[in-house]
Write a protein that holds these residues in place. Structure first.
Motif, PDB file in Angstrom:
ATOM      1  N   SER A 184       0.801  -1.221   0.000  1.00  0.00           N
ATOM      2  CA  SER A 184       0.000   0.000   0.000  1.00  0.00           C
ATOM      3  C   SER A 184       0.837   1.276   0.000  1.00  0.00           C
ATOM      4  CB  SER A 184      -0.940   0.005   1.206  1.00  0.00           C
ATOM      5  OG  SER A 184      -0.195  -0.027   2.400  1.00  0.00           O
ATOM      6  N   GLY A 185       2.145   1.152  -0.061  1.00  0.00           N
ATOM      7  CA  GLY A 185       2.991   2.337  -0.103  1.00  0.00           C
ATOM      8  C   GLY A 185       4.459   1.960  -0.068  1.00  0.00           C
ATOM      9  N   ALA A 186       5.312   2.959  -0.341  1.00  0.00           N
ATOM     10  CA  ALA A 186       6.749   2.692  -0.393  1.00  0.00           C
ATOM     11  C   ALA A 186       7.535   3.984  -0.207  1.00  0.00           C
ATOM     12  CB  ALA A 186       7.112   2.046  -1.731  1.00  0.00           C
ATOM     13  N   ALA A 187       8.800   3.811   0.097  1.00  0.00           N
ATOM     14  CA  ALA A 187       9.700   4.945   0.279  1.00  0.00           C
ATOM     15  C   ALA A 187      10.046   5.571  -1.070  1.00  0.00           C
ATOM     16  CB  ALA A 187      10.980   4.483   0.970  1.00  0.00           C
ATOM     17  N   VAL A 188      10.347   6.856  -1.036  1.00  0.00           N
ATOM     18  CA  VAL A 188      10.794   7.587  -2.222  1.00  0.00           C
ATOM     19  C   VAL A 188      12.234   8.029  -1.943  1.00  0.00           C
ATOM     20  CG1 VAL A 188      10.369   9.546  -3.745  1.00  0.00           C
ATOM     21  CG2 VAL A 188       8.438   8.404  -2.617  1.00  0.00           C
ATOM     22  N   VAL A 189      13.123   7.694  -2.868  1.00  0.00           N
ATOM     23  CA  VAL A 189      14.544   8.025  -2.702  1.00  0.00           C
ATOM     24  C   VAL A 189      15.025   8.851  -3.888  1.00  0.00           C
ATOM     25  CG1 VAL A 189      15.059   5.988  -1.288  1.00  0.00           C
ATOM     26  CG2 VAL A 189      15.284   5.838  -3.769  1.00  0.00           C
ATOM     27  N   ASP A 190      16.079   9.636  -3.679  1.00  0.00           N
ATOM     28  CA  ASP A 190      16.677  10.375  -4.786  1.00  0.00           C
ATOM     29  C   ASP A 190      17.697   9.482  -5.482  1.00  0.00           C
ATOM     30  OD1 ASP A 190      18.993  10.407  -3.194  1.00  0.00           O
ATOM     31  OD2 ASP A 190      18.778  12.519  -2.648  1.00  0.00           O
ATOM     32  N   GLN A 191      18.375  10.026  -6.498  1.00  0.00           N
ATOM     33  CA  GLN A 191      19.326   9.234  -7.280  1.00  0.00           C
ATOM     34  C   GLN A 191      20.495   8.723  -6.438  1.00  0.00           C
ATOM     35  OE1 GLN A 191      18.685   8.151 -10.280  1.00  0.00           O
ATOM     36  NE2 GLN A 191      16.821   9.345 -10.445  1.00  0.00           N
ATOM     37  N   SER A 192      20.762   9.372  -5.301  1.00  0.00           N
ATOM     38  CA  SER A 192      21.838   8.942  -4.404  1.00  0.00           C
ATOM     39  C   SER A 192      21.363   7.910  -3.385  1.00  0.00           C
ATOM     40  CB  SER A 192      22.412  10.142  -3.654  1.00  0.00           C
ATOM     41  OG  SER A 192      22.870  11.107  -4.555  1.00  0.00           O
ATOM     42  N   GLY A 193      20.076   7.609  -3.401  1.00  0.00           N
ATOM     43  CA  GLY A 193      19.526   6.641  -2.471  1.00  0.00           C
ATOM     44  C   GLY A 193      19.084   7.218  -1.142  1.00  0.00           C
ATOM     45  N   HIS A 194      19.094   8.549  -1.018  1.00  0.00           N
ATOM     46  CA  HIS A 194      18.653   9.189   0.222  1.00  0.00           C
ATOM     47  C   HIS A 194      17.126   9.282   0.261  1.00  0.00           C
ATOM     48  CE1 HIS A 194      22.836  10.750  -0.098  1.00  0.00           C
ATOM     49  NE2 HIS A 194      22.818  10.376   1.174  1.00  0.00           N
ATOM     50  N   LEU A 195      16.564   9.031   1.406  1.00  0.00           N
ATOM     51  CA  LEU A 195      15.123   9.099   1.586  1.00  0.00           C
ATOM     52  C   LEU A 195      14.649  10.541   1.441  1.00  0.00           C
ATOM     53  CD1 LEU A 195      12.556   7.479   2.492  1.00  0.00           C
ATOM     54  CD2 LEU A 195      13.073   8.278   4.802  1.00  0.00           C
ATOM     55  N   VAL A 196      13.662  10.758   0.560  1.00  0.00           N
ATOM     56  CA  VAL A 196      13.115  12.109   0.359  1.00  0.00           C
ATOM     57  C   VAL A 196      11.614  12.169   0.608  1.00  0.00           C
ATOM     58  CG1 VAL A 196      14.929  12.858  -1.226  1.00  0.00           C
ATOM     59  CG2 VAL A 196      12.872  11.768  -2.143  1.00  0.00           C
ATOM     60  N   GLY A 197      10.975  11.009   0.775  1.00  0.00           N
ATOM     61  CA  GLY A 197       9.547  11.009   1.001  1.00  0.00           C
ATOM     62  C   GLY A 197       8.989   9.605   1.066  1.00  0.00           C
TER      63      GLY A 197
END
Length: 152
Positions: free
Chosen positions: A52-65
């Motif tokens: 029902s949902g998942a983490a959002v990461v940037d290209q560096s793999g850092h959590l952004v949302g």
């Protein structure tokens, strides 16, 4: 006078129960999304993986949302009003940006209390600023029946 023939009794010391930690019950095979992914892609993958949902990461793999089915509903409703069957909106437009995270060594009981207090369905688990897992409300619910009452 009654004499006992049982001899000396040795009282066994109680063993301290090992703490029940988030890291023992979190999911580590994670689905993640990028901010530029479309809601179409998110809906397809959430449905395919039955989550029902998942983490959002940037290209560096850092959590952004974090993005959830509820977040995707915003784009679905927008598509209904514009009569478009596709949902081209991006994750960045709809994701939750203020994400509360957990540490892997947090007690599962403390995590359960956070689920009640925050009314959130999932928490990313971070160690040394790296995403190492996710604990969902379902993970917590599945964990407790497996525990013996002596470990509480």
């Amino acid at each position: 006078m009654v004499k006992s023939f049982q001899g000396v009794r040795v009282v066994e010391s109680k063993k301290a129960a090992a703490p029940i930690l988030v890291q023992d019950h979190m999911s580590t095979n994670l689905v993640t999304f990028y901010p530029e992914d479309t809601i179409d892609h998110v809906l397809e993958l959430l449905t395919k993986r039955k989550i029902s949902g998942a983490a959002v990461v940037d290209q560096s793999g850092h959590l952004v949302g974090i993005i959830s089915e509820v977040d995707c509903l915003k784009e679905i409703i927008k598509g209904k009003y514009s009569n478009t069957p596709k949902f081209p909106g991006t994750v960045a437009e709809h994701m939750t940006k203020d994400v509360i995270t957990l540490k892997p060594d947090l007690s599962l009981f403390d995590a359960a209390q956070l689920f009640l207090d925050k009314k959130i369905r999932r928490f990313p688990v971070m160690k040394d600023e790296k995403l190492v897992g996710q604990l969902s409300l379902s993970d917590v619910i599945r964990a407790f029946p497996k525990l013996k009452d002596t470990t509480w």
